[in-house]
Design an enzyme around this catalytic site. Sequence first.
Site, short mmCIF file in Angstrom:
data_model
loop_
_atom_site.label_atom_id
_atom_site.label_comp_id
_atom_site.label_asym_id
_atom_site.label_seq_id
_atom_site.Cartn_x
_atom_site.Cartn_y
_atom_site.Cartn_z
N GLU A 245 8.26 -93.79 13.55
CA GLU A 245 7.09 -93.75 13.02
C GLU A 245 6.02 -93.51 12.75
O GLU A 245 5.49 -94.64 14.35
CB GLU A 245 7.21 -95.73 11.59
CG GLU A 245 6.37 -96.33 10.79
CD GLU A 245 6.02 -97.34 10.91
OE1 GLU A 245 5.14 -97.66 10.53
OE2 GLU A 245 6.75 -97.91 10.69
N CYS A 282 0.00 -100.57 9.23
CA CYS A 282 0.73 -99.38 8.65
C CYS A 282 0.50 -98.25 7.30
O CYS A 282 0.55 -97.30 7.53
CB CYS A 282 1.77 -98.85 9.58
SG CYS A 282 3.01 -100.18 9.06
#
Length: 509
Positions: A245, A282
């Site tokens: 990620e 995030c």
Amino acid sequence: MAAAPVWSVDPRSGKRREQVAVEATDQEVDAVVRAAHAARGALADRAVRAAFLRAAADRLEAARDQLVEAADAETALGPVRLTGELARTCYQLRSLAGVVEEGAFLDVVIDHPDAAATPPVPDLRRIKVPLGVVAVYAASNFPFAFSVAGGDTASALAAGCPVVVKAHPGHPALSELVAHVVRAAGTRHGVPGSALGLVHGFDAGLELVRHPRVAAAGFTGSLGGGRALFDAAAARPVPVPFHGELGSLNPVLVTEDAAAERAEDIGTGLGASMTLGVGQFCVKPGLVLVPAGGSGDRLVKALTDAVSATEPGVLLDRRMRDAFLAGIAGRAALPDVESPVTPGAGGEHTVGAGFLTVPARRLAEEGVHDLLLEECFGPVTVLARYADEDEASAVLARLPGNLTATVHLSAREAAGEGRGADVLARLTPLAGRVLVDGWPTGVAVASAQHHGGPYPATTSTSTSVGGTAVERWLRPVVYQGVPEALLPPELHDANPLGLPRRCDGTLER
């Protein structure tokens, strides 16, 4: 040469607290990985794995006060946020224990011999098996949920894979403490401590992904760091899967009708989402397409009020604070960019939240304003004011892959009238999770969850959150013509373990 010390640092003051460990040498990384590889057999039994995951959750909960105190000392995220994150982590461990017991993730398929088929079908029995040792790179912003005992570790252990974690330098003392707690839980069930290895140091992280006994890797962090590790995993003599990620802008589109209907609610909600956790999530909304004109102005006013009322906060470390301030300065200096609430330094160790605005036509063109289409980690978002639907669509067409994409619709549009369906169709290729009339901050641990997205949000199509996260650490194997006495019990005709499976084309439950 002496190994470099690893220090625990207080982000509220920037001062060192204590030396926690030393950075691992190549030889030490090798020893930790080989010990983890040798522990594979202890994770072979699904009942043992499920019990281990539940015991880890129980022990983490029992140590909650000590863990939260340690985490807050190194991250400044606060006891309330950290207590909730630890509870989420324990829930995820228990949820994956249930996945292990159910066994559907093994994807058992049996085809009995059929000589009449063209071509003839032999006896075929398919199952998924663990890949091997998984390298996990801990995240800075989630010291529990995406770190030593976080989703990558939990799902890899659930799959039957030993794990070696590269601790994040932002919370090394907590990393050691969590590893100790989880290892103690494993010992109760015959799982050696080497099934969860832990190493410190930048060079150790590179050596880890290159190690021939490492079969896959999971990463949560920056685009630059993640891409370097991804490239190293691909450049090995035997490349391995790298589930990374790497960053996300998480765009939001507010339609003209939605702004006219509830501009104030949307502006207030955006303020809460973009400043949550000092903007260090995030899935923070980093780019918001807002209509030009009166309705959009009302939204900007509500956002201004919400952000202005937000107290300055401490970022995870000095390096992130410096990057945030530099990122704001670079963006604010671009032509036609305005700062209704200027983000920046809130004090010697804190930062203040704010937002920038820019005409959407600037973002629709390649060139000077491309920086605004990159994630800026911290409490800031960019509002792009669009004149019409074509202008908004042109901006969306330029966006890279994201974890999330959101649209705020009016009641009429949500009911199927107007452009709602068209907007969803435009957003779906951009993200792994598409939201309507909500905010992306907050990732539920649920069977249907998908936390991932097109590159650069992630480097694979899988999820790091939810029950299907376990699939990243497995590979399928087909046994052909193998006598039942030699097959694992999961593939026996009598189905003694009661697994969901497909047999001769029919799904059995």
